[in-house]
Design a protein around this motif. Structure first.
Motif, mmCIF file in Angstrom:
data_model
loop_
_atom_site.group_PDB
_atom_site.id
_atom_site.type_symbol
_atom_site.label_atom_id
_atom_site.label_comp_id
_atom_site.label_asym_id
_atom_site.label_seq_id
_atom_site.Cartn_x
_atom_site.Cartn_y
_atom_site.Cartn_z
ATOM 1 N N ARG A 1 0.851 -1.197 0.000
ATOM 2 C CA ARG A 1 0.000 0.000 0.000
ATOM 3 C C ARG A 1 0.882 1.240 0.000
ATOM 4 O O ARG A 1 1.793 1.379 0.797
ATOM 5 C CB ARG A 1 -0.915 0.048 1.216
ATOM 6 C CG ARG A 1 -1.783 1.306 1.219
ATOM 7 C CD ARG A 1 -2.819 1.303 2.317
ATOM 8 N NE ARG A 1 -2.281 1.303 3.646
ATOM 9 C CZ ARG A 1 -2.037 2.397 4.383
ATOM 10 N NH1 ARG A 1 -2.280 3.584 3.889
ATOM 11 N NH2 ARG A 1 -1.554 2.292 5.601
ATOM 12 N N TYR A 2 0.570 2.138 -0.928
ATOM 13 C CA TYR A 2 1.214 3.441 -1.020
ATOM 14 C C TYR A 2 0.137 4.483 -0.724
ATOM 15 O O TYR A 2 -1.017 4.130 -0.488
ATOM 16 C CB TYR A 2 1.840 3.628 -2.404
ATOM 17 C CG TYR A 2 2.977 2.654 -2.624
ATOM 18 C CD1 TYR A 2 4.272 2.992 -2.253
ATOM 19 C CD2 TYR A 2 2.747 1.393 -3.161
ATOM 20 C CE1 TYR A 2 5.323 2.096 -2.418
ATOM 21 C CE2 TYR A 2 3.792 0.494 -3.323
ATOM 22 C CZ TYR A 2 5.077 0.841 -2.951
ATOM 23 O OH TYR A 2 6.103 -0.042 -3.101
ATOM 24 N N VAL B 1 -0.178 -1.990 -4.915
ATOM 25 C CA VAL B 1 0.461 -2.911 -5.846
ATOM 26 C C VAL B 1 0.240 -4.306 -5.273
ATOM 27 O O VAL B 1 0.713 -4.622 -4.181
ATOM 28 C CB VAL B 1 1.970 -2.615 -5.999
ATOM 29 C CG1 VAL B 1 2.609 -3.591 -6.959
ATOM 30 C CG2 VAL B 1 2.194 -1.176 -6.461
ATOM 31 N N ILE B 2 -0.501 -5.109 -6.009
ATOM 32 C CA ILE B 2 -0.832 -6.464 -5.582
ATOM 33 C C ILE B 2 -0.057 -7.427 -6.473
ATOM 34 O O ILE B 2 -0.218 -7.402 -7.693
ATOM 35 C CB ILE B 2 -2.347 -6.752 -5.714
ATOM 36 C CG1 ILE B 2 -3.191 -5.607 -5.138
ATOM 37 C CG2 ILE B 2 -2.691 -8.109 -5.127
ATOM 38 C CD1 ILE B 2 -2.950 -5.276 -3.701
ATOM 39 N N ILE C 1 0.971 -8.584 -11.556
ATOM 40 C CA ILE C 1 1.074 -7.397 -10.715
ATOM 41 C C ILE C 1 -0.115 -6.506 -11.041
ATOM 42 O O ILE C 1 -0.257 -6.058 -12.178
ATOM 43 C CB ILE C 1 2.392 -6.640 -10.999
ATOM 44 C CG1 ILE C 1 3.574 -7.588 -10.851
ATOM 45 C CG2 ILE C 1 2.524 -5.425 -10.096
ATOM 46 C CD1 ILE C 1 4.739 -7.231 -11.740
ATOM 47 N N HIS C 2 -0.958 -6.273 -10.059
ATOM 48 C CA HIS C 2 -2.121 -5.407 -10.260
ATOM 49 C C HIS C 2 -1.845 -4.052 -9.626
ATOM 50 O O HIS C 2 -1.509 -3.972 -8.447
ATOM 51 C CB HIS C 2 -3.378 -6.002 -9.628
ATOM 52 C CG HIS C 2 -3.891 -7.203 -10.330
ATOM 53 N ND1 HIS C 2 -4.621 -7.121 -11.495
ATOM 54 C CD2 HIS C 2 -3.771 -8.519 -10.064
ATOM 55 C CE1 HIS C 2 -4.927 -8.327 -11.903
ATOM 56 N NE2 HIS C 2 -4.418 -9.194 -11.048
ATOM 57 N N LEU C 3 -1.992 -2.995 -10.418
ATOM 58 C CA LEU C 3 -1.930 -1.623 -9.916
ATOM 59 C C LEU C 3 -3.361 -1.151 -9.761
ATOM 60 O O LEU C 3 -4.164 -1.279 -10.675
ATOM 61 C CB LEU C 3 -1.235 -0.707 -10.930
ATOM 62 C CG LEU C 3 0.228 -0.954 -11.208
ATOM 63 C CD1 LEU C 3 0.718 0.010 -12.287
ATOM 64 C CD2 LEU C 3 1.050 -0.783 -9.951
ATOM 65 N N MET C 4 -3.678 -0.614 -8.598
ATOM 66 C CA MET C 4 -5.036 -0.138 -8.397
ATOM 67 C C MET C 4 -5.070 0.936 -7.315
ATOM 68 O O MET C 4 -4.103 1.113 -6.573
ATOM 69 C CB MET C 4 -5.985 -1.287 -8.081
ATOM 70 C CG MET C 4 -5.604 -2.131 -6.902
ATOM 71 S SD MET C 4 -6.432 -3.757 -6.776
ATOM 72 C CE MET C 4 -8.075 -3.484 -7.283
ATOM 73 N N ASP C 5 -6.174 1.627 -7.259
ATOM 74 C CA ASP C 5 -6.408 2.623 -6.240
ATOM 75 C C ASP C 5 -6.351 1.949 -4.870
ATOM 76 O O ASP C 5 -6.884 0.853 -4.683
ATOM 77 C CB ASP C 5 -7.781 3.256 -6.487
ATOM 78 C CG ASP C 5 -8.154 4.241 -5.420
ATOM 79 O OD1 ASP C 5 -7.594 5.356 -5.436
ATOM 80 O OD2 ASP C 5 -8.987 3.880 -4.564
ATOM 81 N N ALA C 6 -5.714 2.582 -3.895
ATOM 82 C CA ALA C 6 -5.542 1.981 -2.572
ATOM 83 C C ALA C 6 -6.876 1.691 -1.891
ATOM 84 O O ALA C 6 -7.037 0.640 -1.260
ATOM 85 C CB ALA C 6 -4.677 2.879 -1.701
ATOM 86 N N ASP C 7 -7.851 2.589 -2.018
ATOM 87 C CA ASP C 7 -9.160 2.353 -1.406
ATOM 88 C C ASP C 7 -9.834 1.119 -1.996
ATOM 89 O O ASP C 7 -10.372 0.281 -1.281
ATOM 90 C CB ASP C 7 -10.082 3.563 -1.610
ATOM 91 C CG ASP C 7 -9.612 4.785 -0.843
ATOM 92 O OD1 ASP C 7 -8.934 4.621 0.183
ATOM 93 O OD2 ASP C 7 -9.927 5.909 -1.290
ATOM 94 N N ARG C 8 -9.812 1.017 -3.304
ATOM 95 C CA ARG C 8 -10.443 -0.125 -3.964
ATOM 96 C C ARG C 8 -9.712 -1.420 -3.615
ATOM 97 O O ARG C 8 -10.323 -2.457 -3.389
ATOM 98 C CB ARG C 8 -10.474 0.082 -5.471
ATOM 99 C CG ARG C 8 -11.209 -1.064 -6.154
ATOM 100 C CD ARG C 8 -11.672 -0.705 -7.508
ATOM 101 N NE ARG C 8 -12.750 0.265 -7.377
ATOM 102 C CZ ARG C 8 -13.341 0.847 -8.399
ATOM 103 N NH1 ARG C 8 -12.977 0.568 -9.604
ATOM 104 N NH2 ARG C 8 -14.295 1.714 -8.212
ATOM 105 N N ALA C 9 -8.391 -1.368 -3.566
ATOM 106 C CA ALA C 9 -7.611 -2.558 -3.207
ATOM 107 C C ALA C 9 -7.952 -3.017 -1.797
ATOM 108 O O ALA C 9 -8.093 -4.214 -1.536
ATOM 109 C CB ALA C 9 -6.117 -2.274 -3.323
ATOM 110 N N TYR C 10 -8.104 -2.055 -0.889
ATOM 111 C CA TYR C 10 -8.460 -2.404 0.488
ATOM 112 C C TYR C 10 -9.799 -3.127 0.528
ATOM 113 O O TYR C 10 -9.947 -4.147 1.193
ATOM 114 C CB TYR C 10 -8.501 -1.146 1.355
ATOM 115 C CG TYR C 10 -8.780 -1.440 2.808
ATOM 116 C CD1 TYR C 10 -7.779 -1.917 3.641
ATOM 117 C CD2 TYR C 10 -10.053 -1.253 3.341
ATOM 118 C CE1 TYR C 10 -8.028 -2.190 4.976
ATOM 119 C CE2 TYR C 10 -10.318 -1.525 4.674
ATOM 120 C CZ TYR C 10 -9.296 -1.995 5.487
ATOM 121 O OH TYR C 10 -9.552 -2.279 6.804
#
Length: 145
Positions: free
Chosen positions: A89-90, A95-96, A106-115
């Motif tokens: 988390r940044y 980055v998952i 490697i999935h790049l996504m918005d931190a809120d959505r990843a959470y």
């Protein structure tokens, strides 16, 4: 006259360096997102459906190796690792990194959505802070107390 000439050249050089620096910063080369975009192979067919901000990349290396490469360049605010992958988390991005065949996706996504999407993997480590601060307990009298 000669001293003025050198000041003009120095000024022009500084302006050019500033422009080049700004272009590099805003061209997607900054942060963990920019690092992944520049160093791994884009794999649009692995994007998570229904998430416009998600972008998938691949690497022939295992998840822990990829995570070590990324965190060596960009230190995450929080990190979680389990059998399903590595979760970084940044401030704005996540980055998952998960196993995919012999390598990683490697999935790049918005931190809120990843959470929200990976809460069962990261909820105990990432925690969460709202933009109002962690001590915010609601509005109005008696609410959240």
């Amino acid at each position: 006259m000669k001293p003025r000439y050198w000041f003009v050249i120095a000024g022009v050089t500084v302006v050019i360096a500033l422009i080049v620096g700004l272009v590099m910063i805003f061209a997607g080369g900054g942060g963990a997102r920019g690092y992944v975009q520049q160093n791994y192979t884009r794999a649009a067919h692995l994007d998570i459906a229904g998430d416009d901000d998600n972008a998938a990349y691949t690497s022939p290396k295992p998840p822990r190796t990829v995570a070590a490469e990324i965190t060596a360049k960009w230190r995450p605010q929080a990190q979680s690792t389990d059998a399903s992958g590595v979760y970084l988390r940044y401030s704005d991005d996540a980055v998952i990194i998960q196993p995919h065949g012999a390598g990683s996706v490697i999935h790049l996504m918005d931190a809120d959505r990843a959470y929200r999407h990976y809460h069962s993997h990261v909820g105990h480590v990432w925690g969460w802070s709202s933009t109002r601060g962690e001590t915010f307990r609601g509005g109005g009298p008696g609410v959240g107390k």
